[in-house]
Design a protein around this motif. Structure first.
Motif, PDB file in Angstrom:
ATOM      1  N   THR A 260     -25.565   9.771   1.661  1.00  0.00           N
ATOM      2  CA  THR A 260     -24.918   8.799   2.551  1.00  0.00           C
ATOM      3  C   THR A 260     -23.448   8.749   2.189  1.00  0.00           C
ATOM      4  N   LEU A 261     -22.597   9.031   3.152  1.00  0.00           N
ATOM      5  CA  LEU A 261     -21.159   8.960   2.921  1.00  0.00           C
ATOM      6  C   LEU A 261     -20.729   7.506   2.983  1.00  0.00           C
ATOM      7  N   GLN A 262     -20.152   7.018   1.906  1.00  0.00           N
ATOM      8  CA  GLN A 262     -19.624   5.657   1.858  1.00  0.00           C
ATOM      9  C   GLN A 262     -18.107   5.727   1.835  1.00  0.00           C
ATOM     10  N   ALA A 263     -17.490   5.094   2.805  1.00  0.00           N
ATOM     11  CA  ALA A 263     -16.032   4.983   2.847  1.00  0.00           C
ATOM     12  C   ALA A 263     -15.676   3.578   2.384  1.00  0.00           C
TER      13      ALA A 263
ATOM     14  N   TRP B 254      -8.373  -0.613  14.072  1.00  0.00           N
ATOM     15  CA  TRP B 254      -8.265   0.736  13.527  1.00  0.00           C
ATOM     16  C   TRP B 254      -9.561   1.173  12.846  1.00  0.00           C
ATOM     17  N   LEU B 255     -10.394   0.232  12.424  1.00  0.00           N
ATOM     18  CA  LEU B 255     -11.648   0.616  11.775  1.00  0.00           C
ATOM     19  C   LEU B 255     -12.493   1.469  12.704  1.00  0.00           C
ATOM     20  N   ALA B 256     -12.574   1.119  13.967  1.00  0.00           N
ATOM     21  CA  ALA B 256     -13.358   1.908  14.915  1.00  0.00           C
ATOM     22  C   ALA B 256     -12.769   3.302  15.088  1.00  0.00           C
ATOM     23  N   VAL B 257     -11.459   3.412  15.104  1.00  0.00           N
ATOM     24  CA  VAL B 257     -10.808   4.724  15.227  1.00  0.00           C
ATOM     25  C   VAL B 257     -11.121   5.570  13.997  1.00  0.00           C
ATOM     26  N   MET B 258     -10.960   4.981  12.819  1.00  0.00           N
ATOM     27  CA  MET B 258     -11.236   5.718  11.586  1.00  0.00           C
ATOM     28  C   MET B 258     -12.720   6.083  11.486  1.00  0.00           C
ATOM     29  N   ALA B 259     -13.584   5.183  11.948  1.00  0.00           N
ATOM     30  CA  ALA B 259     -15.023   5.470  11.927  1.00  0.00           C
ATOM     31  C   ALA B 259     -15.354   6.648  12.834  1.00  0.00           C
TER      32      ALA B 259
ATOM     33  N   HIS C 192      -5.426   2.744   3.639  1.00  0.00           N
ATOM     34  CA  HIS C 192      -6.551   1.798   3.647  1.00  0.00           C
ATOM     35  C   HIS C 192      -7.911   2.371   3.265  1.00  0.00           C
ATOM     36  N   VAL C 193      -8.032   3.677   3.142  1.00  0.00           N
ATOM     37  CA  VAL C 193      -9.290   4.253   2.661  1.00  0.00           C
ATOM     38  C   VAL C 193      -9.107   4.484   1.170  1.00  0.00           C
ATOM     39  N   LEU C 194      -9.840   3.710   0.392  1.00  0.00           N
ATOM     40  CA  LEU C 194      -9.648   3.668  -1.046  1.00  0.00           C
ATOM     41  C   LEU C 194     -10.494   4.686  -1.801  1.00  0.00           C
ATOM     42  N   ARG C 195     -11.699   4.925  -1.280  1.00  0.00           N
ATOM     43  CA  ARG C 195     -12.613   5.835  -1.977  1.00  0.00           C
ATOM     44  C   ARG C 195     -13.602   6.407  -0.984  1.00  0.00           C
ATOM     45  N   LEU C 196     -13.939   7.682  -1.167  1.00  0.00           N
ATOM     46  CA  LEU C 196     -15.054   8.300  -0.463  1.00  0.00           C
ATOM     47  C   LEU C 196     -16.110   8.594  -1.514  1.00  0.00           C
TER      48      LEU C 196
ATOM     49  N   ASP D 182     -25.702  10.168   7.445  1.00  0.00           N
ATOM     50  CA  ASP D 182     -25.483   8.731   7.338  1.00  0.00           C
ATOM     51  C   ASP D 182     -24.090   8.413   6.803  1.00  0.00           C
ATOM     52  N   ILE D 183     -23.455   7.435   7.452  1.00  0.00           N
ATOM     53  CA  ILE D 183     -22.137   6.967   7.040  1.00  0.00           C
ATOM     54  C   ILE D 183     -22.171   5.450   7.024  1.00  0.00           C
ATOM     55  N   GLU D 184     -21.562   4.871   6.008  1.00  0.00           N
ATOM     56  CA  GLU D 184     -21.400   3.425   5.971  1.00  0.00           C
ATOM     57  C   GLU D 184     -20.051   3.095   5.368  1.00  0.00           C
ATOM     58  N   PHE D 185     -19.547   1.918   5.738  1.00  0.00           N
ATOM     59  CA  PHE D 185     -18.246   1.456   5.265  1.00  0.00           C
ATOM     60  C   PHE D 185     -18.456   0.297   4.314  1.00  0.00           C
ATOM     61  N   VAL D 186     -17.833   0.390   3.165  1.00  0.00           N
ATOM     62  CA  VAL D 186     -17.860  -0.675   2.174  1.00  0.00           C
ATOM     63  C   VAL D 186     -16.483  -1.333   2.257  1.00  0.00           C
ATOM     64  N   VAL D 187     -16.458  -2.519   2.839  1.00  0.00           N
ATOM     65  CA  VAL D 187     -15.203  -3.232   3.078  1.00  0.00           C
ATOM     66  C   VAL D 187     -14.974  -4.205   1.930  1.00  0.00           C
ATOM     67  N   GLU D 188     -13.760  -4.187   1.390  1.00  0.00           N
ATOM     68  CA  GLU D 188     -13.421  -5.105   0.297  1.00  0.00           C
ATOM     69  C   GLU D 188     -13.799  -6.531   0.664  1.00  0.00           C
ATOM     70  N   GLY D 189     -14.484  -7.200  -0.247  1.00  0.00           N
ATOM     71  CA  GLY D 189     -14.826  -8.601  -0.051  1.00  0.00           C
ATOM     72  C   GLY D 189     -16.106  -8.840   0.728  1.00  0.00           C
ATOM     73  N   GLU D 190     -16.691  -7.802   1.281  1.00  0.00           N
ATOM     74  CA  GLU D 190     -17.935  -7.952   2.038  1.00  0.00           C
ATOM     75  C   GLU D 190     -19.123  -7.647   1.126  1.00  0.00           C
ATOM     76  N   PRO D 191     -20.191  -8.443   1.203  1.00  0.00           N
ATOM     77  CA  PRO D 191     -21.307  -8.249   0.283  1.00  0.00           C
ATOM     78  C   PRO D 191     -22.184  -7.026   0.598  1.00  0.00           C
TER      79      PRO D 191
END
Length: 120
Positions: free
Chosen positions: A66-69, A80-85, A56-60, A99-108
């Motif tokens: 800023t680390l974007q997952a 599981w997102l909280a565990v992976m975070a 489920h982690v497609l790209r770092l 800094d870390i942020e998550f880019v979730v498919e389909g979210e703007p």
């Protein structure tokens, strides 16, 4: 286990190739933490956490420190997102930027780490 690797990209990677090396190192740290924090999978090699991370982690991406997952919508809608975070935050700890942020498919908009793991 032969896990899938996320794509590794970085802003200005041609002039700062060390950013890609850092992402690869972070991916390895997360996988090690998954092995420690989650049980062995019953339906395949590796730990449960490693399987979730690999699937489920497609790209770092390192966006100017800023680390974007980039993650699947399935992970974004899962506990599981909280565990992976948490594991990613631990793996990224000690790097120059925090800094870390998550880019979730389909979210703007990206989801900052604080919105997934609020400070206690």
């Amino acid at each position: 286990m032969e896990p899938n690797e996320p794509a590794f990209t970085a802003y200005n990677a041609e002039e700062e190739p060390w950013r890609l090396t850092r992402l690869i190192r972070t991916d390895g740290r997360v996988r090690e933490l998954c092995r420690v924090a989650t049980p062995e999978a019953m339906d395949g090699p590796g730990s449960v956490g490693e399987q979730v991370w690999s699937a489920h982690v497609l790209r770092l991406h390192d966006e100017r420190g800023t680390l974007q997952a980039h993650v699947s919508a399935t992970l974004g809608n899962s506990a599981w997102l909280a565990v992976m975070a948490l594991l990613l935050a631990r793996a990224w700890d000690g790097e120059d930027e925090e800094d870390i942020e998550f880019v979730v498919e389909g979210e703007p908009l990206p989801w900052p780490l604080g919105s997934i793991l609020p400070k206690l």
